[in-house]
Write a protein that holds these residues in place. Structure first.
Motif, PDB file in Angstrom:
ATOM      1  N   GLY A 160      -0.384  -5.612  -9.288  1.00 37.84           N
ATOM      2  CA  GLY A 160       0.542  -5.137  -8.247  1.00 37.84           C
ATOM      3  C   GLY A 160       1.407  -6.277  -7.751  1.00 37.84           C
ATOM      4  O   GLY A 160       0.907  -7.248  -7.168  1.00 37.84           O
ATOM      5  N   GLY A 161       2.713  -6.162  -8.002  1.00 42.36           N
ATOM      6  CA  GLY A 161       3.650  -7.233  -7.628  1.00 42.36           C
ATOM      7  C   GLY A 161       4.557  -6.836  -6.485  1.00 42.36           C
ATOM      8  O   GLY A 161       5.729  -7.216  -6.451  1.00 42.36           O
ATOM      9  N   GLY A 162       4.034  -6.066  -5.526  1.00 50.49           N
ATOM     10  CA  GLY A 162       4.764  -5.818  -4.277  1.00 50.49           C
ATOM     11  C   GLY A 162       4.713  -7.075  -3.421  1.00 50.49           C
ATOM     12  O   GLY A 162       4.350  -8.167  -3.893  1.00 50.49           O
ATOM     13  N   GLY A 209       1.016  -8.732  -3.378  1.00 49.56           N
ATOM     14  CA  GLY A 209       0.611  -9.412  -4.620  1.00 49.56           C
ATOM     15  C   GLY A 209       1.461 -10.641  -4.877  1.00 49.56           C
ATOM     16  O   GLY A 209       0.965 -11.689  -5.330  1.00 49.56           O
ATOM     17  N   ASP A 238       2.854  -5.666 -13.081  1.00 48.10           N
ATOM     18  CA  ASP A 238       3.353  -4.513 -12.319  1.00 48.10           C
ATOM     19  C   ASP A 238       4.096  -3.585 -13.269  1.00 48.10           C
ATOM     20  O   ASP A 238       4.754  -4.045 -14.205  1.00 48.10           O
ATOM     21  N   LEU A 239       4.022  -2.314 -12.977  1.00 47.96           N
ATOM     22  CA  LEU A 239       4.793  -1.344 -13.752  1.00 47.96           C
ATOM     23  C   LEU A 239       6.286  -1.591 -13.577  1.00 47.96           C
ATOM     24  O   LEU A 239       7.068  -1.415 -14.495  1.00 47.96           O
ATOM     25  N   ASN A 282      10.775  -0.035   3.040  1.00 46.30           N
ATOM     26  CA  ASN A 282      10.295  -0.039   4.433  1.00 46.30           C
ATOM     27  C   ASN A 282      11.428  -0.292   5.426  1.00 46.30           C
ATOM     28  O   ASN A 282      12.594  -0.408   5.069  1.00 46.30           O
ATOM     29  N   TYR A 286       1.606  -1.295 -17.127  1.00 50.39           N
ATOM     30  CA  TYR A 286       0.907  -0.323 -16.284  1.00 50.39           C
ATOM     31  C   TYR A 286      -0.599  -0.422 -16.549  1.00 50.39           C
ATOM     32  O   TYR A 286      -1.047  -0.248 -17.684  1.00 50.39           O
ATOM     33  N   VAL A 287      -1.349  -0.718 -15.517  1.00 55.57           N
ATOM     34  CA  VAL A 287      -2.799  -0.884 -15.685  1.00 55.57           C
ATOM     35  C   VAL A 287      -3.453   0.482 -15.828  1.00 55.57           C
ATOM     36  O   VAL A 287      -3.338   1.334 -14.943  1.00 55.57           O
ATOM     37  N   ARG A 320       6.375   8.577   4.224  1.00 58.73           N
ATOM     38  CA  ARG A 320       7.082   8.272   5.465  1.00 58.73           C
ATOM     39  C   ARG A 320       8.574   8.267   5.151  1.00 58.73           C
ATOM     40  O   ARG A 320       8.990   7.689   4.129  1.00 58.73           O
ATOM     41  N   ARG A 367       2.455  -2.100   7.933  1.00 57.94           N
ATOM     42  CA  ARG A 367       2.332  -3.468   8.445  1.00 57.94           C
ATOM     43  C   ARG A 367       2.352  -4.527   7.344  1.00 57.94           C
ATOM     44  O   ARG A 367       2.139  -5.703   7.619  1.00 57.94           O
TER      45      ARG A 367
HETATM   46  C1  FAD Z   1       9.013   4.116   5.294  1.00 58.50           C
HETATM   47  C2  FAD Z   1       8.207   2.858   5.453  1.00 58.50           C
HETATM   48  C3  FAD Z   1       8.469   2.004   6.513  1.00 58.50           C
HETATM   49  C4  FAD Z   1       7.730   0.834   6.677  1.00 58.50           C
HETATM   50  N1  FAD Z   1       8.076  -0.034   7.652  1.00 58.50           N
HETATM   51  C5  FAD Z   1       7.468  -1.234   7.738  1.00 58.50           C
HETATM   52  C6  FAD Z   1       7.915  -2.214   8.652  1.00 58.50           C
HETATM   53  O1  FAD Z   1       8.850  -1.973   9.424  1.00 58.50           O
HETATM   54  N2  FAD Z   1       7.287  -3.414   8.658  1.00 58.50           N
HETATM   55  C7  FAD Z   1       6.240  -3.698   7.818  1.00 58.50           C
HETATM   56  O2  FAD Z   1       5.681  -4.795   7.890  1.00 58.50           O
HETATM   57  N3  FAD Z   1       5.795  -2.791   6.934  1.00 58.50           N
HETATM   58  C8  FAD Z   1       6.400  -1.575   6.862  1.00 58.50           C
HETATM   59  N4  FAD Z   1       5.990  -0.662   5.942  1.00 58.50           N
HETATM   60  C9  FAD Z   1       4.795  -0.959   5.136  1.00 58.50           C
HETATM   61  C10 FAD Z   1       5.058  -1.971   4.053  1.00 58.50           C
HETATM   62  O3  FAD Z   1       6.223  -1.642   3.358  1.00 58.50           O
HETATM   63  C11 FAD Z   1       3.845  -1.980   3.123  1.00 58.50           C
HETATM   64  O4  FAD Z   1       2.653  -2.194   3.862  1.00 58.50           O
HETATM   65  C12 FAD Z   1       3.958  -3.087   2.078  1.00 58.50           C
HETATM   66  O5  FAD Z   1       5.215  -3.061   1.441  1.00 58.50           O
HETATM   67  C13 FAD Z   1       2.861  -2.925   1.054  1.00 58.50           C
HETATM   68  O6  FAD Z   1       3.068  -3.875   0.054  1.00 58.50           O
HETATM   69  P1  FAD Z   1       2.121  -3.892  -1.215  1.00 58.50           P
HETATM   70  O7  FAD Z   1       2.508  -5.060  -2.008  1.00 58.50           O
HETATM   71  O8  FAD Z   1       0.715  -3.730  -0.758  1.00 58.50           O
HETATM   72  O9  FAD Z   1       2.457  -2.499  -1.975  1.00 58.50           O
HETATM   73  P2  FAD Z   1       3.751  -2.058  -2.794  1.00 58.50           P
HETATM   74  O10 FAD Z   1       4.965  -2.746  -2.333  1.00 58.50           O
HETATM   75  O11 FAD Z   1       3.779  -0.570  -2.789  1.00 58.50           O
HETATM   76  O12 FAD Z   1       3.431  -2.584  -4.252  1.00 58.50           O
HETATM   77  C14 FAD Z   1       2.515  -1.948  -5.091  1.00 58.50           C
HETATM   78  C15 FAD Z   1       2.978  -2.163  -6.521  1.00 58.50           C
HETATM   79  O13 FAD Z   1       1.993  -1.631  -7.410  1.00 58.50           O
HETATM   80  C16 FAD Z   1       2.664  -1.186  -8.579  1.00 58.50           C
HETATM   81  N5  FAD Z   1       1.745  -0.309  -9.303  1.00 58.50           N
HETATM   82  C17 FAD Z   1       1.203   0.866  -8.895  1.00 58.50           C
HETATM   83  N6  FAD Z   1       0.308   1.296  -9.803  1.00 58.50           N
HETATM   84  C18 FAD Z   1       0.296   0.386 -10.811  1.00 58.50           C
HETATM   85  C19 FAD Z   1      -0.486   0.249 -12.001  1.00 58.50           C
HETATM   86  N7  FAD Z   1      -1.458   1.128 -12.334  1.00 58.50           N
HETATM   87  N8  FAD Z   1      -0.240  -0.802 -12.811  1.00 58.50           N
HETATM   88  C20 FAD Z   1       0.689  -1.736 -12.469  1.00 58.50           C
HETATM   89  N9  FAD Z   1       1.422  -1.677 -11.339  1.00 58.50           N
HETATM   90  C21 FAD Z   1       1.213  -0.629 -10.510  1.00 58.50           C
HETATM   91  C22 FAD Z   1       3.910  -0.537  -8.044  1.00 58.50           C
HETATM   92  O14 FAD Z   1       4.924  -0.499  -9.045  1.00 58.50           O
HETATM   93  C23 FAD Z   1       4.269  -1.460  -6.871  1.00 58.50           C
HETATM   94  O15 FAD Z   1       5.242  -2.427  -7.231  1.00 58.50           O
HETATM   95  C24 FAD Z   1       6.688   0.527   5.753  1.00 58.50           C
HETATM   96  C25 FAD Z   1       6.413   1.374   4.679  1.00 58.50           C
HETATM   97  C26 FAD Z   1       7.182   2.520   4.518  1.00 58.50           C
HETATM   98  C27 FAD Z   1       6.897   3.421   3.346  1.00 58.50           C
END
Ligand code: FAD
Length: 427
Positions: A11-13, A16, A35-36, A48, A172-173, A262, A380
């Motif tokens: 996961g490269g959000g 990660g 990441d996918l 977000n 994709y894992v 959301r 968050r």
């Molecule tokens: C509408 C909205 C508003 C928000 N507002 C705020 C805000 O104001 N402030 C704040 O701090 N946070 C906010 N958030 C929350 C914040 O965006 C998230 O908590 C944060 O981005 C999560 O990051 P992450 O890296 O955990 O997940 P993600 O960014 O979702 O990354 C997960 C990654 O996993 C990859 N993936 C999924 N399955 C697989 C697989 N099997 N194999 C390989 N890759 C895969 C996806 O492609 C994705 O890139 C908001 C969220 C939303 C939806």
């Protein structure tokens, strides 16, 4: 064909990526992120609202956010960080009473949170000229603000790459291979390898909808498969955000999180409609504790509303002008005459990964010798990214948290409701 990684981050959000940077910053040289879709078309990190605050109700969330906001401040220009504050408007006496009580914790962390009467809100925020009689009070936290999350993630990725981290896109894992090893307390499982499917590219974005199909159905269409590969690893970290439970399920780890849609609308406000003396330019985040939040975003206003009772699921459909007209506009116009004639520009939907207590999950996964996790940060994740990444990097590298103790965010807490890390100021 198989590959090897010291630390494999799935996961490269923003989480990660921040963790990869923090590990590399500590000198780890064998870090791989898969990441996918590194562009993150459906990643929460790209969808977000860009709010950044440290004013939470639980010490671990305050601390992880406080460190992150300090980091944003150090890079304010690059990250578009604007320290303009969060204004919370309360209509419910009980909720406001708790907000007042939590000020002690927040102000012990030097957040300078003020209590405002409705009259003070009117005087300091002339935009808010309606519905003040319904308020029981407000808080204003001047050190919170707004940030450009894409710029933050891009910074982490660039800096991580410069320190040797490898990012693999379109992986994709699908599967995980485990084995038994002897641990201190008896036998443990260990993740020996992760199986990935290489997904074909079909251009920038997701023109054929393949990424969306994979991320909502969790299957890769045969026509999209470019190959398969096994990646062997010493350590694995689950940073899959709203998809984290799918990996845990493959490992037989029960999970209580839920992906929940959301929605956000971009709103057009005619400058000539602004009431005398009103400017949007210096505003930070304004939140109605009942669920609407908004802030200026370039020439527009960005407004989100957390629909109560939204069914869990991998749903990226934005309800368009219906959402704007039924949920956003009435709530904005009820607070500010300047929004009476505002219009809908466009909007989008992304996923929160919601835990039972609305705090994230971070730490080592029990029963495994080499499996870690950092995900489910609800609304968050951006504002905690740096603090979580630094703490998790220390845990992975040394077995102990440093800077901020994330022990309260362990998944073990869900076995005992007394250990839940409840957050009510959650929108
Ligand atoms: C509408 C909205 C508003 C928000 N507002 C705020 C805000 O104001 N402030 C704040 O701090 N946070 C906010 N958030 C929350 C914040 O965006 C998230 O908590 C944060 O981005 C999560 O990051 P992450 O890296 O955990 O997940 P993600 O960014 O979702 O990354 C997960 C990654 O996993 C990859 N993936 C999924 N399955 C697989 C697989 N099997 N194999 C390989 N890759 C895969 C996806 O492609 C994705 O890139 C908001 C969220 C939303 C939806």
């Amino acid at each position: 064909m198989s590959e090897r990684a010291g630390v494999l981050i799935v996961g490269g959000g923003i989480i990660g990526t921040a963790l990869a940077w923090a590990l590399a910053e500590r000198g780890l040289r064998d870090v791989l992120v898969v990441d996918l879709d590194l562009a993150g078309v459906y990643a929460s990190s790209e969808l977000n609202a860009g709010g950044a605050r440290a004013t939470w109700w639980q010490p671990v969330n305050v601390e992880a956010c406080r460190l992150t906001l300090d980091f944003f401040r150090r890079h304010a220009g690059e990250f578009g960080f604007r320290e303009r504050g969060y204004l919370w408007l309360y209509e419910e006496a009980a909720l406001f009473a708790t907000a007042r009580e939590k000020r002690a914790l927040q102000n012990a962390a030097n957040l300078g949170v003020e209590l405002l009467t409705p009259a003070e809100v009117r005087a300091r925020f002339p935009l808010l000229d309606r519905g003040l009689e319904a308020l029981v009070g407000a808080t204003f936290s001047p050190r919170d603000g707004l940030v450009n999350p894409n710029a933050v993630r891009a910074w982490f990725r660039r800096e991580a790459r410069e320190r040797g981290v490898v990012f693999r896109d379109r992986d994709y894992v699908m599967g995980v291979k485990t084995e038994r090893v002897a641990g201190r307390g008896g036998s443990l499982r260990r993740v020996a390898a992760v199986d990935v499917v290489r997904v074909k590219r079909d251009g920038a974005g997701d023109p054929s909808g393949v990424l969306r199909e994979i991320l909502t159905t969790h299957r890769v269409p045969t026509s999209a498969i470019a190959g398969e590969e096994r990646i062997e690893c010493d350590v694995v970290v689950n940073c899959l955000g709203a998809w984290s439970a799918l990996l845990l399920a493959k490992l037989g780890v029960p999970d209580l999180t839920e992906p929940v849609r959301r929605q956000i609308s971009l709103v057009d406000v005619h400058r000539e409609d602004l009431a005398p003396g009103v400017s949007l330019d210096a505003l930070g985040m304004i939140v109605l504790a009942s669920g609407l939040y908004f802030h200026p975003e370039g020439p527009h206003v960005l407004a989100g509303y957390s629909t109560p009772g939204e069914a869990p699921g991998y749903d990226f459909d934005y309800d368009g002008s219906d959402f704007f007209e039924s949920e956003i506009w009435p709530r904005l116009a009820a607070r500010a005459s300047s929004f009476e004639r505002c219009g809908h520009v466009r909007g989008w939907a992304g996923l929160y990964d919601v835990t039972p207590d609305r705090s994230g999950i971070a730490g080592a996964v029990g029963g495994f010798a080499n499996l870690f996790e950092a995900h489910s940060f609800t609304g968050r994740g951006v504002m905690q990214s740096y603090g979580i990444a630094r703490a998790m990097a220390a845990l992975v590298a040394t077995g102990r948290f440093e800077e901020v103790d994330l022990a309260p965010l362990s998944r073990e807490r869900f076995t005992d409701p007394a250990r839940w890390v409840e957050e009510d100021l959650h929108i």
